[in-house]
Design a protein around this motif. Sequence first.
Motif, PDB file in Angstrom:
ATOM      1  N   HIS A 180     -11.172   3.593 -22.513  1.00 24.47           N
ATOM      2  CA  HIS A 180     -12.567   4.003 -22.541  1.00 24.47           C
ATOM      3  C   HIS A 180     -12.670   5.433 -21.988  1.00 24.47           C
ATOM      4  O   HIS A 180     -11.858   5.869 -21.196  1.00 24.47           O
ATOM      5  CB  HIS A 180     -13.428   3.052 -21.712  1.00 24.47           C
ATOM      6  N   SER A 181     -13.703   6.150 -22.404  1.00 26.45           N
ATOM      7  CA  SER A 181     -13.863   7.556 -21.999  1.00 26.45           C
ATOM      8  C   SER A 181     -15.145   7.770 -21.225  1.00 26.45           C
ATOM      9  O   SER A 181     -15.612   8.892 -21.094  1.00 26.45           O
ATOM     10  CB  SER A 181     -13.868   8.473 -23.231  1.00 26.45           C
ATOM     11  N   GLY A 182     -15.754   6.754 -20.711  1.00 28.82           N
ATOM     12  CA  GLY A 182     -17.002   6.921 -19.984  1.00 28.82           C
ATOM     13  C   GLY A 182     -16.780   7.546 -18.623  1.00 28.82           C
ATOM     14  O   GLY A 182     -15.761   7.331 -17.966  1.00 28.82           O
ATOM     15  N   GLU A 183     -17.764   8.332 -18.150  1.00 27.70           N
ATOM     16  CA  GLU A 183     -17.722   8.920 -16.816  1.00 27.70           C
ATOM     17  C   GLU A 183     -18.274   7.893 -15.839  1.00 27.70           C
ATOM     18  O   GLU A 183     -19.421   7.466 -15.942  1.00 27.70           O
ATOM     19  CB  GLU A 183     -18.566  10.200 -16.774  1.00 27.70           C
ATOM     20  N   THR A 184     -17.472   7.504 -14.866  1.00 28.58           N
ATOM     21  CA  THR A 184     -17.889   6.440 -13.956  1.00 28.58           C
ATOM     22  C   THR A 184     -18.732   6.947 -12.794  1.00 28.58           C
ATOM     23  O   THR A 184     -19.554   6.229 -12.256  1.00 28.58           O
ATOM     24  CB  THR A 184     -16.650   5.723 -13.408  1.00 28.58           C
ATOM     25  N   VAL A 185     -18.511   8.209 -12.359  1.00 25.52           N
ATOM     26  CA  VAL A 185     -19.235   8.739 -11.208  1.00 25.52           C
ATOM     27  C   VAL A 185     -19.784  10.114 -11.569  1.00 25.52           C
ATOM     28  O   VAL A 185     -19.035  10.998 -11.986  1.00 25.52           O
ATOM     29  CB  VAL A 185     -18.323   8.846  -9.961  1.00 25.52           C
ATOM     30  N   ASN A 186     -21.088  10.304 -11.425  1.00 27.08           N
ATOM     31  CA  ASN A 186     -21.737  11.587 -11.618  1.00 27.08           C
ATOM     32  C   ASN A 186     -22.504  11.964 -10.365  1.00 27.08           C
ATOM     33  O   ASN A 186     -22.808  11.110  -9.521  1.00 27.08           O
ATOM     34  CB  ASN A 186     -22.708  11.543 -12.810  1.00 27.08           C
ATOM     35  N   LEU A 187     -22.816  13.241 -10.251  1.00 24.34           N
ATOM     36  CA  LEU A 187     -23.655  13.719  -9.169  1.00 24.34           C
ATOM     37  C   LEU A 187     -24.988  14.157  -9.747  1.00 24.34           C
ATOM     38  O   LEU A 187     -25.026  14.926 -10.711  1.00 24.34           O
ATOM     39  CB  LEU A 187     -22.991  14.894  -8.441  1.00 24.34           C
ATOM     40  N   GLN A 188     -26.066  13.666  -9.164  1.00 22.76           N
ATOM     41  CA  GLN A 188     -27.397  14.094  -9.559  1.00 22.76           C
ATOM     42  C   GLN A 188     -27.922  15.069  -8.513  1.00 22.76           C
ATOM     43  O   GLN A 188     -27.809  14.842  -7.314  1.00 22.76           O
ATOM     44  CB  GLN A 188     -28.354  12.905  -9.665  1.00 22.76           C
ATOM     45  N   PHE A 189     -28.488  16.186  -8.985  1.00 25.94           N
ATOM     46  CA  PHE A 189     -28.960  17.244  -8.097  1.00 25.94           C
ATOM     47  C   PHE A 189     -30.479  17.336  -8.186  1.00 25.94           C
ATOM     48  O   PHE A 189     -31.054  17.300  -9.286  1.00 25.94           O
ATOM     49  CB  PHE A 189     -28.335  18.594  -8.465  1.00 25.94           C
ATOM     50  N   ARG A 190     -31.103  17.488  -7.042  1.00 30.95           N
ATOM     51  CA  ARG A 190     -32.542  17.684  -6.968  1.00 30.95           C
ATOM     52  C   ARG A 190     -32.819  18.785  -5.947  1.00 30.95           C
ATOM     53  O   ARG A 190     -32.050  18.992  -5.013  1.00 30.95           O
ATOM     54  CB  ARG A 190     -33.258  16.401  -6.545  1.00 30.95           C
ATOM     55  N   GLY A 191     -33.918  19.473  -6.132  1.00 27.28           N
ATOM     56  CA  GLY A 191     -34.257  20.527  -5.191  1.00 27.28           C
ATOM     57  C   GLY A 191     -35.392  21.387  -5.704  1.00 27.28           C
ATOM     58  O   GLY A 191     -35.808  21.302  -6.860  1.00 27.28           O
ATOM     59  N   ALA A 192     -35.880  22.229  -4.816  1.00 22.23           N
ATOM     60  CA  ALA A 192     -36.957  23.142  -5.164  1.00 22.23           C
ATOM     61  C   ALA A 192     -36.449  24.212  -6.111  1.00 22.23           C
ATOM     62  O   ALA A 192     -35.234  24.439  -6.227  1.00 22.23           O
ATOM     63  CB  ALA A 192     -37.531  23.778  -3.889  1.00 22.23           C
ATOM     64  N   PRO A 193     -37.324  24.906  -6.820  1.00 24.30           N
ATOM     65  CA  PRO A 193     -36.887  26.002  -7.687  1.00 24.30           C
ATOM     66  C   PRO A 193     -36.095  27.043  -6.901  1.00 24.30           C
ATOM     67  O   PRO A 193     -36.425  27.390  -5.774  1.00 24.30           O
ATOM     68  CB  PRO A 193     -38.213  26.584  -8.213  1.00 24.30           C
ATOM     69  N   GLY A 194     -35.051  27.517  -7.511  1.00 23.78           N
ATOM     70  CA  GLY A 194     -34.163  28.465  -6.857  1.00 23.78           C
ATOM     71  C   GLY A 194     -32.823  27.877  -6.486  1.00 23.78           C
ATOM     72  O   GLY A 194     -31.867  28.612  -6.234  1.00 23.78           O
ATOM     73  N   ASN A 195     -32.733  26.545  -6.450  1.00 26.06           N
ATOM     74  CA  ASN A 195     -31.451  25.906  -6.183  1.00 26.06           C
ATOM     75  C   ASN A 195     -30.609  25.895  -7.457  1.00 26.06           C
ATOM     76  O   ASN A 195     -31.134  25.944  -8.575  1.00 26.06           O
ATOM     77  CB  ASN A 195     -31.663  24.484  -5.671  1.00 26.06           C
ATOM     78  N   PHE A 196     -29.292  25.784  -7.286  1.00 27.09           N
ATOM     79  CA  PHE A 196     -28.391  25.939  -8.419  1.00 27.09           C
ATOM     80  C   PHE A 196     -27.127  25.109  -8.194  1.00 27.09           C
ATOM     81  O   PHE A 196     -26.836  24.660  -7.072  1.00 27.09           O
ATOM     82  CB  PHE A 196     -27.994  27.416  -8.589  1.00 27.09           C
ATOM     83  N   ILE A 197     -26.400  24.921  -9.285  1.00 26.16           N
ATOM     84  CA  ILE A 197     -25.054  24.350  -9.217  1.00 26.16           C
ATOM     85  C   ILE A 197     -24.133  25.220 -10.071  1.00 26.16           C
ATOM     86  O   ILE A 197     -24.583  25.876 -11.013  1.00 26.16           O
ATOM     87  CB  ILE A 197     -25.008  22.881  -9.704  1.00 26.16           C
ATOM     88  N   VAL A 198     -22.855  25.234  -9.721  1.00 24.59           N
ATOM     89  CA  VAL A 198     -21.840  25.982 -10.449  1.00 24.59           C
ATOM     90  C   VAL A 198     -20.832  24.986 -11.003  1.00 24.59           C
ATOM     91  O   VAL A 198     -20.246  24.205 -10.246  1.00 24.59           O
ATOM     92  CB  VAL A 198     -21.123  27.005  -9.538  1.00 24.59           C
ATOM     93  N   VAL A 199     -20.657  24.994 -12.318  1.00 22.73           N
ATOM     94  CA  VAL A 199     -19.789  24.023 -12.994  1.00 22.73           C
ATOM     95  C   VAL A 199     -18.726  24.785 -13.773  1.00 22.73           C
ATOM     96  O   VAL A 199     -19.024  25.778 -14.448  1.00 22.73           O
ATOM     97  CB  VAL A 199     -20.599  23.114 -13.942  1.00 22.73           C
ATOM     98  N   GLN A 200     -17.478  24.336 -13.670  1.00 23.35           N
ATOM     99  CA  GLN A 200     -16.382  24.963 -14.392  1.00 23.35           C
ATOM    100  C   GLN A 200     -16.062  24.169 -15.656  1.00 23.35           C
ATOM    101  O   GLN A 200     -16.303  22.954 -15.708  1.00 23.35           O
ATOM    102  CB  GLN A 200     -15.143  25.061 -13.498  1.00 23.35           C
ATOM    103  N   PRO A 201     -15.511  24.827 -16.682  1.00 27.69           N
ATOM    104  CA  PRO A 201     -15.162  24.111 -17.917  1.00 27.69           C
ATOM    105  C   PRO A 201     -13.813  23.417 -17.797  1.00 27.69           C
ATOM    106  O   PRO A 201     -12.888  23.659 -18.569  1.00 27.69           O
ATOM    107  CB  PRO A 201     -15.126  25.244 -18.949  1.00 27.69           C
ATOM    108  N   TYR A 202     -13.702  22.536 -16.808  1.00 30.13           N
ATOM    109  CA  TYR A 202     -12.404  21.929 -16.529  1.00 30.13           C
ATOM    110  C   TYR A 202     -12.633  20.687 -15.694  1.00 30.13           C
ATOM    111  O   TYR A 202     -13.521  20.640 -14.835  1.00 30.13           O
ATOM    112  CB  TYR A 202     -11.524  22.924 -15.765  1.00 30.13           C
ATOM    113  N   GLU A 203     -11.820  19.663 -15.940  1.00 26.44           N
ATOM    114  CA  GLU A 203     -11.841  18.457 -15.125  1.00 26.44           C
ATOM    115  C   GLU A 203     -10.431  18.144 -14.676  1.00 26.44           C
ATOM    116  O   GLU A 203      -9.458  18.465 -15.352  1.00 26.44           O
ATOM    117  CB  GLU A 203     -12.384  17.268 -15.921  1.00 26.44           C
ATOM    118  N   VAL A 204     -10.340  17.537 -13.513  1.00 28.75           N
ATOM    119  CA  VAL A 204      -9.033  17.118 -13.013  1.00 28.75           C
ATOM    120  C   VAL A 204      -8.536  15.952 -13.850  1.00 28.75           C
ATOM    121  O   VAL A 204      -9.303  15.030 -14.101  1.00 28.75           O
ATOM    122  CB  VAL A 204      -9.137  16.723 -11.523  1.00 28.75           C
TER     123      VAL A 204
END
Length: 549
Positions: A525-549
């Motif tokens: 199976h190829s499902g993602e078992t654990v994800n992170l959900q982000f919440r916050g006021a405007p101006g917050n950000f996340i940085v994601v790379q095009p790569y997985e371990v």
Amino acid sequence: MAREFQRGHKAKISDLTPGTDLYVGVQIAAPGLTFDISCFGLDANEQLSDDRYFIFFNQPKSPEESIQLLGAQSGDTESFRVTLDRIPAAIQKLSFTATLDGSGQMSQIGPGYIRIVAGGEEVVRYAFTGSEFTTERAVMLGDFYLKDVWRFAAVGQGFDGGLDALLKNFGGEVAEEEAPPAAAPAAAPGFAPPAQAAAPPSFGAPPATQAPQPAPSFGAPPAPTPSPAPQQPMHAAPTIAAPLAPQTPQAPSPYGQPHQPQQPHQPQQPQFGQVPGQGAPPAPPFGQQAPAPYGQPAPAPYGQQPPLGMPPGVPQGMPQGVPQGAPATGAGLQAALQPYKETATGQRWTPQNQQLMRVDLTMGGSGVLARQGSMVMYQGKVDFGYKSAGFVGRAVGNATGQEMQLMRCTGRGQVFLAEEGSHLHPIELQGDAICVSAESVLAFDESLQYEVRRVEGHGIPGGALFTMQFQGTGTVIVKTHGTPVVLPVTPTTFADCNAVVAWSAASQVIVSSQVRLRRNAYPGHSGETVNLQFRGAPGNFIVVQPYEV
């Protein structure tokens, strides 16, 4: 009240003053020494690509007068007027420098400063002394640089080679000096007071009485000369690296004057250069025996005239501006290495390319903590020491997976850092905080505070995730696999925990488990078992790379 800067400090001009018509004063002195104070207008690559923006005693203003040399006044050894909203878009940085005229060293100078005055009020000052330097003969004092908005940085970086080293650092060359005719009194412009309500009183002084004062340090007589054009060969056309300037009168002859016997340098078959049909521009290349891709043995004159262009068959290794008798190998080697030369910007952290970072330890006043084994080269007197995390730190690192094996870099020199070809990104913190996984950290300023932070959640091994939080004033170098993407935080922002590199510390992070017995009961199976959900006021950000371990 004026803000006092230390070496390496930076700030937005808009945070210092709302004005854009600024007075920049430099005070530097030493017994028996004279100084030349200049301003370099640099392009986006921090190169002096236009000599008209090298502002010094012999060229006291830029073409549109956005940068003007004012002379000594109000206790300043030299002063400038900078109108930021009139600087052309091609100029991205203004570097204010001081060089010794004659013998001596910067360690001999007394207390000095560079300051910014707006509307008659001093808004920032960077003070320095000779104890900060050793054998340097030139120093970059401060920079105005454009990064979204105009900013000011206190630099204080020295060069042993004096003005020559500065010019080479900015991509220029120093021509042989000729007899220095007078220039400053004739070139100094008269100007109106700045637009602020209360301009510095020195702005009203006649420029003609101020400009001659720095001139004697260059040996120029005070009387004006009717021929100012010869005064600029030192920094005019020859200043640009790999210049397009060597436009000899021979260049158009192969195209426009085919029958002139001006090819004495052709080593082979001169008779082919004078056959009928030569009047058409492409005829000579096709008439040769084509020992080179040009189709003629002496291609140099064609490369010396950029406006005429190069024939379609010219190889990329043949640079422009090479004299006709010069060996192609030497010129080709220089052209090939030119894009990879060291980049020195006067900043503490300078990316050399996407995978290599340069840190100047002479700036900032504190050491650097870097991942062990990340040093690939260094220059100067640099000490490397093991940075112990202590017993508690090792225990926490082993328990959370956020352990970092660090080395401490101190001294006076430059260190180049890299690791496994990862892409490197400097993130400058100014009192704020950011969360970064320990495995994504390459190096950071020792002045930053860092600690392990727990991300609560259910449905994952151990019931939690951990990350490193960096806070304070300084820079952290983050490494990624490939080019990352920065996304704003919204209530519907989810990311895989192995692909997330960093996020703003003010974001709320929730672990979202999507384990389904039915989906996981089958192999492959190829499902993602654990994800992170982000919440916050405007101006917050996340940085994601095009790569997985």
